[in-house]
Design a protein around this motif. Structure first.
Motif, PDB file in Angstrom:
ATOM      1  N   TRP A 184      46.616  49.148   7.619  1.00  0.00           N
ATOM      2  CA  TRP A 184      46.791  49.112   9.074  1.00  0.00           C
ATOM      3  C   TRP A 184      47.427  50.399   9.606  1.00  0.00           C
ATOM      4  O   TRP A 184      47.274  50.720  10.774  1.00  0.00           O
ATOM      5  CB  TRP A 184      47.592  47.888   9.499  1.00  0.00           C
ATOM      6  CG  TRP A 184      49.010  47.845   8.984  1.00  0.00           C
ATOM      7  CD1 TRP A 184      50.130  48.302   9.630  1.00  0.00           C
ATOM      8  CD2 TRP A 184      49.466  47.321   7.731  1.00  0.00           C
ATOM      9  NE1 TRP A 184      51.255  48.092   8.862  1.00  0.00           N
ATOM     10  CE2 TRP A 184      50.881  47.480   7.693  1.00  0.00           C
ATOM     11  CE3 TRP A 184      48.838  46.726   6.649  1.00  0.00           C
ATOM     12  CZ2 TRP A 184      51.654  47.080   6.608  1.00  0.00           C
ATOM     13  CZ3 TRP A 184      49.607  46.314   5.580  1.00  0.00           C
ATOM     14  CH2 TRP A 184      50.991  46.494   5.558  1.00  0.00           C
ATOM     15  N   GLU A 185      48.143  51.133   8.769  1.00  0.00           N
ATOM     16  CA  GLU A 185      48.710  52.420   9.194  1.00  0.00           C
ATOM     17  C   GLU A 185      47.685  53.551   9.055  1.00  0.00           C
ATOM     18  O   GLU A 185      47.579  54.418   9.918  1.00  0.00           O
ATOM     19  CB  GLU A 185      49.954  52.759   8.378  1.00  0.00           C
ATOM     20  CG  GLU A 185      51.181  51.943   8.732  1.00  0.00           C
ATOM     21  CD  GLU A 185      52.400  52.384   7.932  1.00  0.00           C
ATOM     22  OE1 GLU A 185      52.246  53.233   7.025  1.00  0.00           O
ATOM     23  OE2 GLU A 185      53.495  51.873   8.210  1.00  0.00           O
ATOM     24  N   GLU A 186      46.950  53.522   7.949  1.00  0.00           N
ATOM     25  CA  GLU A 186      45.995  54.596   7.689  1.00  0.00           C
ATOM     26  C   GLU A 186      44.733  54.448   8.526  1.00  0.00           C
ATOM     27  O   GLU A 186      44.023  55.424   8.768  1.00  0.00           O
ATOM     28  CB  GLU A 186      45.614  54.609   6.201  1.00  0.00           C
ATOM     29  CG  GLU A 186      46.800  54.715   5.250  1.00  0.00           C
ATOM     30  CD  GLU A 186      47.515  56.054   5.327  1.00  0.00           C
ATOM     31  OE1 GLU A 186      46.999  56.978   5.980  1.00  0.00           O
ATOM     32  OE2 GLU A 186      48.599  56.184   4.722  1.00  0.00           O
ATOM     33  N   GLY A 187      44.440  53.223   8.943  1.00  0.00           N
ATOM     34  CA  GLY A 187      43.268  52.996   9.781  1.00  0.00           C
ATOM     35  C   GLY A 187      42.006  52.669   9.010  1.00  0.00           C
ATOM     36  O   GLY A 187      40.947  52.453   9.608  1.00  0.00           O
ATOM     37  N   LYS A 188      42.087  52.621   7.679  1.00  0.00           N
ATOM     38  CA  LYS A 188      40.906  52.321   6.896  1.00  0.00           C
ATOM     39  C   LYS A 188      41.287  52.026   5.451  1.00  0.00           C
ATOM     40  O   LYS A 188      42.374  52.390   4.990  1.00  0.00           O
ATOM     41  CB  LYS A 188      39.922  53.493   6.923  1.00  0.00           C
ATOM     42  CG  LYS A 188      40.490  54.773   6.301  1.00  0.00           C
ATOM     43  CD  LYS A 188      39.479  55.910   6.345  1.00  0.00           C
ATOM     44  CE  LYS A 188      38.242  55.565   5.548  1.00  0.00           C
ATOM     45  NZ  LYS A 188      37.296  56.676   5.462  1.00  0.00           N
ATOM     46  N   ALA A 189      40.369  51.382   4.739  1.00  0.00           N
ATOM     47  CA  ALA A 189      40.535  51.145   3.304  1.00  0.00           C
ATOM     48  C   ALA A 189      40.044  52.366   2.544  1.00  0.00           C
ATOM     49  O   ALA A 189      39.367  53.239   3.112  1.00  0.00           O
ATOM     50  CB  ALA A 189      39.730  49.917   2.895  1.00  0.00           C
ATOM     51  N   PRO A 190      40.366  52.477   1.262  1.00  0.00           N
ATOM     52  CA  PRO A 190      39.776  53.550   0.454  1.00  0.00           C
ATOM     53  C   PRO A 190      38.251  53.479   0.502  1.00  0.00           C
ATOM     54  O   PRO A 190      37.666  52.395   0.621  1.00  0.00           O
ATOM     55  CB  PRO A 190      40.306  53.249  -0.952  1.00  0.00           C
ATOM     56  CG  PRO A 190      41.583  52.517  -0.727  1.00  0.00           C
ATOM     57  CD  PRO A 190      41.340  51.684   0.497  1.00  0.00           C
ATOM     58  N   ASP A 191      37.612  54.626   0.410  1.00  0.00           N
ATOM     59  CA  ASP A 191      36.151  54.666   0.401  1.00  0.00           C
ATOM     60  C   ASP A 191      35.591  54.416  -0.995  1.00  0.00           C
ATOM     61  O   ASP A 191      34.515  53.835  -1.147  1.00  0.00           O
ATOM     62  CB  ASP A 191      35.664  56.032   0.906  1.00  0.00           C
ATOM     63  CG  ASP A 191      36.002  56.246   2.366  1.00  0.00           C
ATOM     64  OD1 ASP A 191      35.299  55.687   3.226  1.00  0.00           O
ATOM     65  OD2 ASP A 191      36.978  56.957   2.651  1.00  0.00           O
ATOM     66  N   VAL A 193      36.245  48.434   0.766  1.00  0.00           N
ATOM     67  CA  VAL A 193      36.017  49.577  -0.126  1.00  0.00           C
ATOM     68  C   VAL A 193      34.508  49.748  -0.297  1.00  0.00           C
ATOM     69  O   VAL A 193      33.823  48.840  -0.780  1.00  0.00           O
ATOM     70  CB  VAL A 193      36.690  49.353  -1.496  1.00  0.00           C
ATOM     71  CG1 VAL A 193      36.343  50.484  -2.459  1.00  0.00           C
ATOM     72  CG2 VAL A 193      38.202  49.249  -1.324  1.00  0.00           C
ATOM     73  N   ARG A 194      33.993  50.911   0.079  1.00  0.00           N
ATOM     74  CA  ARG A 194      32.545  51.098   0.142  1.00  0.00           C
ATOM     75  C   ARG A 194      31.879  51.122  -1.223  1.00  0.00           C
ATOM     76  O   ARG A 194      30.745  50.661  -1.377  1.00  0.00           O
ATOM     77  CB  ARG A 194      32.234  52.380   0.909  1.00  0.00           C
ATOM     78  CG  ARG A 194      32.624  52.312   2.382  1.00  0.00           C
ATOM     79  CD  ARG A 194      32.740  53.702   2.994  1.00  0.00           C
ATOM     80  NE  ARG A 194      31.487  54.412   2.948  1.00  0.00           N
ATOM     81  CZ  ARG A 194      31.368  55.727   3.174  1.00  0.00           C
ATOM     82  NH1 ARG A 194      32.449  56.453   3.429  1.00  0.00           N
ATOM     83  NH2 ARG A 194      30.200  56.310   3.123  1.00  0.00           N
ATOM     84  N   GLU A 195      32.566  51.664  -2.222  1.00  0.00           N
ATOM     85  CA  GLU A 195      32.013  51.688  -3.574  1.00  0.00           C
ATOM     86  C   GLU A 195      33.099  51.349  -4.593  1.00  0.00           C
ATOM     87  O   GLU A 195      34.247  51.793  -4.457  1.00  0.00           O
ATOM     88  CB  GLU A 195      31.403  53.048  -3.899  1.00  0.00           C
ATOM     89  CG  GLU A 195      30.092  53.322  -3.190  1.00  0.00           C
ATOM     90  CD  GLU A 195      29.477  54.646  -3.568  1.00  0.00           C
ATOM     91  OE1 GLU A 195      28.281  54.849  -3.304  1.00  0.00           O
ATOM     92  OE2 GLU A 195      30.202  55.512  -4.126  1.00  0.00           O
ATOM     93  N   TYR A 196      32.694  50.579  -5.598  1.00  0.00           N
ATOM     94  CA  TYR A 196      33.626  50.126  -6.630  1.00  0.00           C
ATOM     95  C   TYR A 196      32.988  50.366  -7.994  1.00  0.00           C
ATOM     96  O   TYR A 196      31.924  49.821  -8.298  1.00  0.00           O
ATOM     97  CB  TYR A 196      33.926  48.641  -6.416  1.00  0.00           C
ATOM     98  CG  TYR A 196      34.818  48.001  -7.451  1.00  0.00           C
ATOM     99  CD1 TYR A 196      35.923  48.663  -7.972  1.00  0.00           C
ATOM    100  CD2 TYR A 196      34.567  46.708  -7.914  1.00  0.00           C
ATOM    101  CE1 TYR A 196      36.752  48.060  -8.906  1.00  0.00           C
ATOM    102  CE2 TYR A 196      35.395  46.090  -8.845  1.00  0.00           C
ATOM    103  CZ  TYR A 196      36.483  46.776  -9.335  1.00  0.00           C
ATOM    104  OH  TYR A 196      37.304  46.179 -10.270  1.00  0.00           O
ATOM    105  N   ASP A 223      43.086  52.107 -10.210  1.00  0.00           N
ATOM    106  CA  ASP A 223      43.384  53.205 -11.132  1.00  0.00           C
ATOM    107  C   ASP A 223      43.121  54.555 -10.472  1.00  0.00           C
ATOM    108  O   ASP A 223      43.899  55.498 -10.626  1.00  0.00           O
ATOM    109  CB  ASP A 223      42.535  53.073 -12.402  1.00  0.00           C
ATOM    110  CG  ASP A 223      43.001  51.927 -13.282  1.00  0.00           C
ATOM    111  OD1 ASP A 223      44.202  51.611 -13.260  1.00  0.00           O
ATOM    112  OD2 ASP A 223      42.165  51.337 -13.995  1.00  0.00           O
ATOM    113  N   VAL A 224      42.018  54.652  -9.750  1.00  0.00           N
ATOM    114  CA  VAL A 224      41.668  55.894  -9.039  1.00  0.00           C
ATOM    115  C   VAL A 224      41.067  55.506  -7.694  1.00  0.00           C
ATOM    116  O   VAL A 224      40.282  54.553  -7.612  1.00  0.00           O
ATOM    117  CB  VAL A 224      40.638  56.734  -9.824  1.00  0.00           C
ATOM    118  CG1 VAL A 224      40.283  58.014  -9.057  1.00  0.00           C
ATOM    119  CG2 VAL A 224      41.165  57.092 -11.218  1.00  0.00           C
ATOM    120  N   MET A 225      41.430  56.242  -6.645  1.00  0.00           N
ATOM    121  CA  MET A 225      40.820  55.983  -5.346  1.00  0.00           C
ATOM    122  C   MET A 225      40.661  57.274  -4.558  1.00  0.00           C
ATOM    123  O   MET A 225      41.417  58.242  -4.748  1.00  0.00           O
ATOM    124  CB  MET A 225      41.647  54.982  -4.541  1.00  0.00           C
ATOM    125  CG  MET A 225      42.982  55.478  -4.050  1.00  0.00           C
ATOM    126  SD  MET A 225      43.837  54.167  -3.105  1.00  0.00           S
ATOM    127  CE  MET A 225      45.223  55.073  -2.417  1.00  0.00           C
TER     128      MET A 225
END
Length: 224
Positions: free
Chosen positions: A97-104, A131-134, A79-81
């Motif tokens: 793989w394009e951005e180099g990382k998952a959402p934080d 994802v570091r925090e959920y 919903d929000v990232m």
């Protein structure tokens, strides 16, 4: 009508790899009810306004995330990232793989039809992609043990529950923002600046109220 050639076309991140098409919609609505939609939009707008001057912070939501090249049916849509360290630009999809990382940071506004998936499959999936925090919020206060809960990724790649403070706020260490329940919405508080984040509409309303207050004070002084 003549087109305005001075306007530059909107730049999107690329969406195809070697001719593979990655769907840009899962066919699901943005939110289950008006209440859910309001919470999602308000949270997104508050975060977007907070990071508007940061060119390397991307705030989005309801955008399909892909984590494995070629797996066009393997997607997830938060919903929000919030993502740090990438370019702020329009995207049709988000490919790790394009951005180099998952959402934080990711937040889901849960509902009767989604809370089991949010607590199980999505939680596992977000942890797997890094994802570091959920965070999860239940605006109806009917489906989660606590209406607002947060998880932080540990060194083992698993989520630990984030304890709430004495004033019932949950700190996102990633964002440096405390989340709390405010009526039917989510309040976002920045401890370092001691400010509550606002949507653009809330800011405008506050500014208008201040103008009215100053005008009333000037009239009062004139009559004194």
């Amino acid at each position: 009508m003549a087109s305005d050639k001075s306007k530059k076309p909107i730049q999107y991140a690329p969406t195809d790899d070697d001719g593979i098409y990655y769907p840009e919609s899962d066919g699901k609505p943005l939110a289950e009810t008006d209440l859910h939609r309001i919470v999602i939009v308000n949270t997104y707008q508050k975060l977007e306004a907070y990071y508007e001057d940061s060119d390397d912070v991307y705030v989005s939501g309801n955008l399909l995330i892909y984590d494995v090249p070629g797996k066009t049916r393997r997607s997830i849509s938060p919903d929000v990232m919030v993502v740090f360290g990438i370019e702020k630009k329009m995207r049709r999809t988000y490919k790790i793989w394009e951005e180099g990382k998952a959402p934080d940071f990711v937040m889901e506004v849960t509902s009767k039809s989604t809370y089991k998936n949010d607590l199980r499959k999505k939680k596992t999936r977000y942890a797997h992609i890094g994802v570091r925090e959920y965070f999860l919020y239940d605006p109806e206060r009917s489906y989660l043990s606590d209406s607002l809960i947060g998880f932080r990724l540990n060194e083992e790649g698993k989520y630990d529950a984030i304890p709430s403070s004495q004033d019932n706020r949950i700190l996102s260490a990633v964002l440096g923002i405390e989340f709390s329940i405010q009526d039917d919405d989510v309040g976002l508080y920045v401890p370092t600046s001691e400010q509550w984040l606002q949507t653009p509409t809330e800011k405008a309303q506050q500014a208008e109220a201040e103008v009215r207050r100053l005008r009333a004070e000037i009239e009062r002084l004139k009559k004194a």
